[in-house]
Design a protein around this motif. Structure first.
Motif, mmCIF file in Angstrom:
data_model
loop_
_atom_site.group_PDB
_atom_site.id
_atom_site.type_symbol
_atom_site.label_atom_id
_atom_site.label_comp_id
_atom_site.label_asym_id
_atom_site.label_seq_id
_atom_site.Cartn_x
_atom_site.Cartn_y
_atom_site.Cartn_z
ATOM 1 N N ARG A 184 0.858 -1.180 0.000
ATOM 2 C CA ARG A 184 0.000 0.000 0.000
ATOM 3 C C ARG A 184 0.894 1.230 0.000
ATOM 4 N NH1 ARG A 184 -5.183 0.703 0.689
ATOM 5 N NH2 ARG A 184 -5.527 -1.404 1.492
ATOM 6 N N ARG A 185 1.091 1.813 -1.179
ATOM 7 C CA ARG A 185 1.995 2.953 -1.311
ATOM 8 C C ARG A 185 1.410 4.231 -0.704
ATOM 9 N NH1 ARG A 185 6.333 1.754 -4.983
ATOM 10 N NH2 ARG A 185 6.900 3.928 -4.641
ATOM 11 N N THR A 186 0.092 4.380 -0.822
ATOM 12 C CA THR A 186 -0.598 5.527 -0.241
ATOM 13 C C THR A 186 -1.942 5.014 0.286
ATOM 14 O OG1 THR A 186 -1.987 6.251 -2.104
ATOM 15 C CG2 THR A 186 0.356 6.891 -2.155
ATOM 16 N N ARG A 188 -4.665 5.496 -0.871
ATOM 17 C CA ARG A 188 -5.550 5.243 -2.007
ATOM 18 C C ARG A 188 -5.157 4.022 -2.827
ATOM 19 N NH1 ARG A 188 -7.734 10.843 -4.487
ATOM 20 N NH2 ARG A 188 -7.716 12.106 -2.608
ATOM 21 N N THR A 189 -4.058 3.379 -2.511
ATOM 22 C CA THR A 189 -3.600 2.229 -3.295
ATOM 23 C C THR A 189 -4.582 1.070 -3.193
ATOM 24 O OG1 THR A 189 -1.327 2.863 -2.750
ATOM 25 C CG2 THR A 189 -1.650 0.699 -3.741
ATOM 26 N N GLN A 213 -3.345 9.378 -7.244
ATOM 27 C CA GLN A 213 -2.479 9.470 -6.066
ATOM 28 C C GLN A 213 -2.340 8.111 -5.369
ATOM 29 O OE1 GLN A 213 -2.884 13.200 -3.762
ATOM 30 N NE2 GLN A 213 -4.696 13.639 -5.013
ATOM 31 N N GLU A 214 -2.252 7.058 -6.154
ATOM 32 C CA GLU A 214 -2.152 5.701 -5.606
ATOM 33 C C GLU A 214 -0.712 5.236 -5.448
ATOM 34 O OE1 GLU A 214 -4.811 3.172 -8.016
ATOM 35 O OE2 GLU A 214 -5.813 5.063 -8.504
ATOM 36 N N GLU A 216 1.932 7.691 -5.317
ATOM 37 C CA GLU A 216 2.570 8.734 -4.515
ATOM 38 C C GLU A 216 1.585 9.862 -4.265
ATOM 39 O OE1 GLU A 216 6.622 11.447 -4.494
ATOM 40 O OE2 GLU A 216 6.223 10.025 -6.090
ATOM 41 N N PRO A 217 1.492 10.354 -3.032
ATOM 42 C CA PRO A 217 0.581 11.463 -2.748
ATOM 43 C C PRO A 217 0.905 12.675 -3.614
ATOM 44 C CG PRO A 217 1.375 10.487 -0.703
ATOM 45 C CD PRO A 217 2.180 9.878 -1.819
#
Length: 270
Positions: A184-186, A188-189, A213-214, A216-217
Motif C-alpha cells: 500500500r503505497r498511499t 488510495r492504493t 495518487q495511488e 505517490e501522494p
C-alpha cells in the motif's frame, strides 16, 4: 516524486547466488557491475566488497576484468565507477531501440502540451519499468522517476492499463496477487484482488487507466496502451504523470481524446 525501488545486490533481478550466499564466477562480475551502477559518485573497494558479499581479492579480479573491457574505471581518488564504454553502449542501445525512436516524439508532444512528465513503460512481473521519460520544458517541480526505474504495477497507471490486458478474470487477478497483499503505497492504493479486479475491468471498458495518487501522494496519471508487435497485446504503455495541484486528474480525463489522437501510429504495431 515517483520513487524507484532499490534492491540489494543479493536480490537484484538477474543476479544468481551460488555456494551459499556468495556470488561466484560470471555472476560475481555481473554483481559488481550492478553495484557500480548504484554509485554514480564512485565506490571504494571495501564498500563494494561488503555490498556484493565476496572476498576482496575476488572482487578486485572482477573489477580488473571489467576495467579491461572498459566497463569500469577509477577516479582520481581511487573509487570505482562505471566505465565510459559501458555508458556509450547503454546510451547507444537505448537511443536505437525501435520503441524509443517511435515513442520519444510522442512523449515530447505530451510533455509540452500538458506541462507535465510523459513516460513510456513496460510490464515486468509485478512491476513496471520505465523505458523512456520526457520532462516538461518548463515548471519548477518535476517527477524523480528515471529511465530503468521501477514501480509496482498495481499502483501505477501504466501498470494497470497493461495488467488489464493480462488479467481478465477475478481468478487471474487472485493468482497474480498471490498470497502476499501488494504494498500500500498511499492510502488510495488498491491492494486486494477484488479491488484490483474492479479497477482493471473499468480500465478495459474505458480504454485507459488512472492513478489517483495511488503510487505517490500528490501525483496523478492517465495511461494508454501502445502496440509494438501485436494489434491485440500492448507492448507497453504511455502516460502523462502530473502534479495534482497543477494538473488535476479531471483535466487529464477531459483530454483523453486528444491524447489518443496524439498516439497516432503507435496505436498500431511497429
Amino acid at each position: 516524486m515517483q520513487h524507484t525501488q532499490r534492491l540489494p545486490a543479493s536480490t537484484a533481478p538477474g543476479t544468481e547466488r551460488a555456494e551459499g550466499d556468495r556470488l561466484v564466477g560470471s555472476d560475481r562480475v555481473l554483481g559488481v557491475l550492478k553495484e557500480l551502477a548504484r554509485h554514480p559518485d564512485g565506490v571504494a573497494l571495501d564498500e563494494l566488497t561488503r555490498a556484493v558479499g565476496s572476498p576482496k581479492p575476488t572482487v578486485h579480479r572482477a573489477l580488473a576484468a571489467l576495467r579491461r573491457a572498459g566497463l569500469a574505471g577509477q577516479d582520481r581518488g581511487g573509487r570505482y565507477l562505471l566505465g565510459d564504454e559501458f555508458l556509450r553502449m547503454a546510451f547507444a542501445h537505448h537511443e536505437a531501440r525501435p520503441e524509443h525512436v517511435r515513442v520519444r516524439p510522442l512523449l515530447e508532444t505530451l510533455a509540452a502540451r500538458f506541462g507535465e512528465t510523459a513516460h513510456y513503460a513496460v510490464l515486468d512481473g509485478h512491476e513496471v519499468v520505465y523505458r523512456a521519460k520526457v520532462d516538461p520544458p518548463t515548471g519548477a517541480v518535476r517527477l524523480t522517476s528515471t529511465v530503468g526505474g521501477r514501480n509496482p504495477a498495481h499502483a501505477t497507471g501504466v501498470g494497470k492499463v497493461l495488467l488489464a490486458h493480462e488479467l481478465g478474470t477475478l481468478d487471474a487477478v487472485r493468482r497474480w496477487v498471490g498470497t502476499a497483499r501488494p504494498a500500500r503505497r498511499t492510502p488510495r492504493t488498491l491492494c486486494t484482488a477484488a479491488e484490483l479486479h474492479r479497477e482493471l475491468r473499468e480500465t478495459r471498458e474505458r480504454g485507459y487507466a488512472l492513478d489517483d495518487q495511488e503510487n505517490e501522494p500528490g501525483v496523478v496519471c492517465l495511461a494508454l496502451p501502445v502496440y509494438g508487435a501485436s494489434p491485440r497485446v500492448p507492448s507497453g504503455a504511455v502516460s502523462v504523470s502530473a502534479l495534482a495541484y497543477r494538473t488535476p486528474l479531471r483535466a487529464l480525463v477531459d483530454a483523453v481524446s486528444e491524447i489518443r489522437e496524439a498516439l497516432g501510429p503507435l496505436k498500431e504495431p511497429f
